[in-house]
Design a protein around this motif. Structure first.
Motif, PDB file in Angstrom:
ATOM      1  N   PRO A  29       0.601  -1.113   0.050  1.00  0.00           N
ATOM      2  CA  PRO A  29       0.064  -0.082   0.096  1.00  0.00           C
ATOM      3  C   PRO A  29       0.873   1.060   0.092  1.00  0.00           C
ATOM      4  N   MET A  30       0.281   2.531  -0.639  1.00  0.00           N
ATOM      5  CA  MET A  30       0.925   3.696  -0.310  1.00  0.00           C
ATOM      6  C   MET A  30       0.468   4.199   1.059  1.00  0.00           C
ATOM      7  N   VAL A  31       1.826   4.714   1.758  1.00  0.00           N
ATOM      8  CA  VAL A  31       1.438   5.197   2.968  1.00  0.00           C
ATOM      9  C   VAL A  31       2.005   6.541   2.816  1.00  0.00           C
ATOM     10  N   TYR A  32       1.169   7.845   3.374  1.00  0.00           N
ATOM     11  CA  TYR A  32       1.706   9.057   3.359  1.00  0.00           C
ATOM     12  C   TYR A  32       1.131   9.959   4.379  1.00  0.00           C
ATOM     13  N   LEU A  33       1.905  11.111   4.571  1.00  0.00           N
ATOM     14  CA  LEU A  33       1.381  12.020   5.564  1.00  0.00           C
ATOM     15  C   LEU A  33       0.412  12.879   4.959  1.00  0.00           C
ATOM     16  N   HIS A  34      -0.757  13.112   5.483  1.00  0.00           N
ATOM     17  CA  HIS A  34      -1.780  14.142   4.892  1.00  0.00           C
ATOM     18  C   HIS A  34      -1.553  15.346   5.473  1.00  0.00           C
ATOM     19  N   GLY A  35      -1.802  16.180   4.373  1.00  0.00           N
ATOM     20  CA  GLY A  35      -1.851  17.708   4.777  1.00  0.00           C
ATOM     21  C   GLY A  35      -0.845  18.640   4.128  1.00  0.00           C
ATOM     22  N   GLY A  36      -0.795  18.326   2.858  1.00  0.00           N
ATOM     23  CA  GLY A  36       0.020  19.158   1.876  1.00  0.00           C
ATOM     24  C   GLY A  36       1.554  19.178   1.998  1.00  0.00           C
ATOM     25  N   TYR A  37       1.810  17.979   2.344  1.00  0.00           N
ATOM     26  CA  TYR A  37       3.428  17.747   2.530  1.00  0.00           C
ATOM     27  C   TYR A  37       4.050  17.348   1.079  1.00  0.00           C
ATOM     28  N   GLU A  38       3.250  17.290   0.116  1.00  0.00           N
ATOM     29  CA  GLU A  38       3.494  16.937  -1.107  1.00  0.00           C
ATOM     30  C   GLU A  38       4.109  15.432  -1.094  1.00  0.00           C
ATOM     31  N   ASN A  39       3.618  14.576  -0.069  1.00  0.00           N
ATOM     32  CA  ASN A  39       3.839  13.003  -0.118  1.00  0.00           C
ATOM     33  C   ASN A  39       2.982  12.369  -1.375  1.00  0.00           C
ATOM     34  N   THR A  40       2.152  12.988  -1.756  1.00  0.00           N
ATOM     35  CA  THR A  40       1.446  12.266  -2.917  1.00  0.00           C
ATOM     36  C   THR A  40       0.576  13.668  -3.667  1.00  0.00           C
ATOM     37  N   LEU A  41      -0.167  13.187  -4.768  1.00  0.00           N
ATOM     38  CA  LEU A  41      -0.811  14.231  -5.482  1.00  0.00           C
ATOM     39  C   LEU A  41      -1.970  15.042  -4.724  1.00  0.00           C
ATOM     40  N   GLU A  64      -2.143  17.903 -15.845  1.00  0.00           N
ATOM     41  CA  GLU A  64      -1.846  18.991 -15.316  1.00  0.00           C
ATOM     42  C   GLU A  64      -1.877  19.051 -13.836  1.00  0.00           C
ATOM     43  N   ASP A  65      -2.563  18.294 -13.128  1.00  0.00           N
ATOM     44  CA  ASP A  65      -2.720  17.656 -11.879  1.00  0.00           C
ATOM     45  C   ASP A  65      -1.885  16.578 -11.328  1.00  0.00           C
ATOM     46  N   ALA A  66      -1.000  16.278 -12.062  1.00  0.00           N
ATOM     47  CA  ALA A  66      -0.469  14.919 -12.077  1.00  0.00           C
ATOM     48  C   ALA A  66       1.211  15.010 -12.429  1.00  0.00           C
ATOM     49  N   PHE A  67       1.661  14.653 -13.412  1.00  0.00           N
ATOM     50  CA  PHE A  67       2.739  14.859 -13.671  1.00  0.00           C
ATOM     51  C   PHE A  67       3.263  15.806 -15.137  1.00  0.00           C
ATOM     52  N   GLY A  68       2.057  16.690 -15.372  1.00  0.00           N
ATOM     53  CA  GLY A  68       2.086  17.722 -16.226  1.00  0.00           C
ATOM     54  C   GLY A  68       2.146  17.079 -17.676  1.00  0.00           C
ATOM     55  N   GLY A 124      13.674  14.278 -20.306  1.00  0.00           N
ATOM     56  CA  GLY A 124      13.449  14.692 -18.972  1.00  0.00           C
ATOM     57  C   GLY A 124      11.941  14.836 -18.573  1.00  0.00           C
ATOM     58  N   ASN A 125      11.054  14.056 -19.496  1.00  0.00           N
ATOM     59  CA  ASN A 125       9.651  14.064 -18.875  1.00  0.00           C
ATOM     60  C   ASN A 125       9.482  12.943 -18.096  1.00  0.00           C
ATOM     61  N   HIS A 126       8.348  13.056 -17.026  1.00  0.00           N
ATOM     62  CA  HIS A 126       8.143  12.122 -16.275  1.00  0.00           C
ATOM     63  C   HIS A 126       7.459  10.848 -17.038  1.00  0.00           C
ATOM     64  N   PRO A 127       7.686   9.657 -16.999  1.00  0.00           N
ATOM     65  CA  PRO A 127       7.214   8.877 -17.885  1.00  0.00           C
ATOM     66  C   PRO A 127       5.685   8.863 -18.052  1.00  0.00           C
ATOM     67  N   LEU A 128       5.156   9.268 -16.986  1.00  0.00           N
ATOM     68  CA  LEU A 128       3.452   9.364 -17.001  1.00  0.00           C
ATOM     69  C   LEU A 128       3.107  10.997 -17.368  1.00  0.00           C
ATOM     70  N   ALA A 129       4.067  11.861 -17.897  1.00  0.00           N
ATOM     71  CA  ALA A 129       3.725  13.094 -18.416  1.00  0.00           C
ATOM     72  C   ALA A 129       2.788  13.017 -19.566  1.00  0.00           C
ATOM     73  N   GLY A 130       1.688  14.059 -19.654  1.00  0.00           N
ATOM     74  CA  GLY A 130       0.749  13.750 -20.461  1.00  0.00           C
ATOM     75  C   GLY A 130      -0.311  12.985 -20.716  1.00  0.00           C
ATOM     76  N   VAL A 131      -0.292  12.075 -19.509  1.00  0.00           N
ATOM     77  CA  VAL A 131      -1.272  10.931 -19.324  1.00  0.00           C
ATOM     78  C   VAL A 131      -2.398  11.380 -18.146  1.00  0.00           C
TER      79      VAL A 131
END
Length: 181
Positions: A29-41, A64-68, A124-131
């Motif tokens: 599972p993905m485990v992240y700190l919630h609250g704007g710490y940029e640990n997830t989208l 535009e809200d993921a990897f550009g 230099g693009n993220h592999p998921l850029a544009g997706v």
């Protein structure tokens, strides 16, 4: 417990493109700190705010809200002799985009996408850029973050970050952070 700032959220996920083609199904599972710490989208945080363990949702996130968006200006062709050997498609190097100051605080990661006789294509693009991405999310657990996690702005412990451990896998990936000059 409800998901709010400074909670640690454990989420099982499946990631597909907008057409439903599976990109990744997290074995852990993905485990992240919630609250704007940029640990997830940010869109994932927004969708999970105020929810509890057991909550399930499907969320579509536009580029535009993921990897550009994909930026063709981030594709470089370099002479083969400027890169180390052995060299393989998929290897990654840190560098600055053309025209940018090499002293830039955060260099881009360039991935080798093609190798010809004397030229190498680096992207230099993220592999998921544009997706556009479709996430199937299920909140597995929500807990209060420790003071240390809040101070460090990320999760510690199981599936999180360890400050005392040297990441042996990262040490083996020595090609991933070689600067391009």
């Amino acid at each position: 417990m409800k998901i709010a700032k400074n909670t640690v959220v454990t989420v099982r996920y499946k990631l597909s493109d907008a057409q439903g083609n599976l990109i990744e199904e997290g074995s852990e599972p993905m485990v992240y700190l919630h609250g704007g710490y940029e640990n997830t989208l940010p869109k994932i945080e927004e969708a999970l705010e105020g929810k509890e363990a057991g909550y399930k949702t499907e969320l579509q996130v536009e580029p535009e809200d993921a990897f550009g968006e994909y930026d063709a200006n981030l594709v470089k062709i370099e002479p083969r002799n400027r890169l180390p050997t052995p060299l393989e498609v998929g290897m990654q190097f840190e560098g600055a985009p053309d025209g940018d100051d090499e002293d830039e605080e955060h260099g881009l990661i360039f991935t080798v996408t093609d190798i010809a006789d004397d030229k190498v294509v680096l992207d230099g693009n993220h592999p998921l850029a544009g997706v556009a991405l479709r996430f199937n999310l299920e909140v597995a657990e929500v807990r209060e973050a420790s003071e240390e996690e809040i101070a460090h702005q990320h999760v510690h412990g199981a599936h999180g970050h360890h400050h005392d451990d040297l990441d042996d896998e990262a040490a083996d990936d020595h090609f991933r952070s070689q600067p391009l000059h």
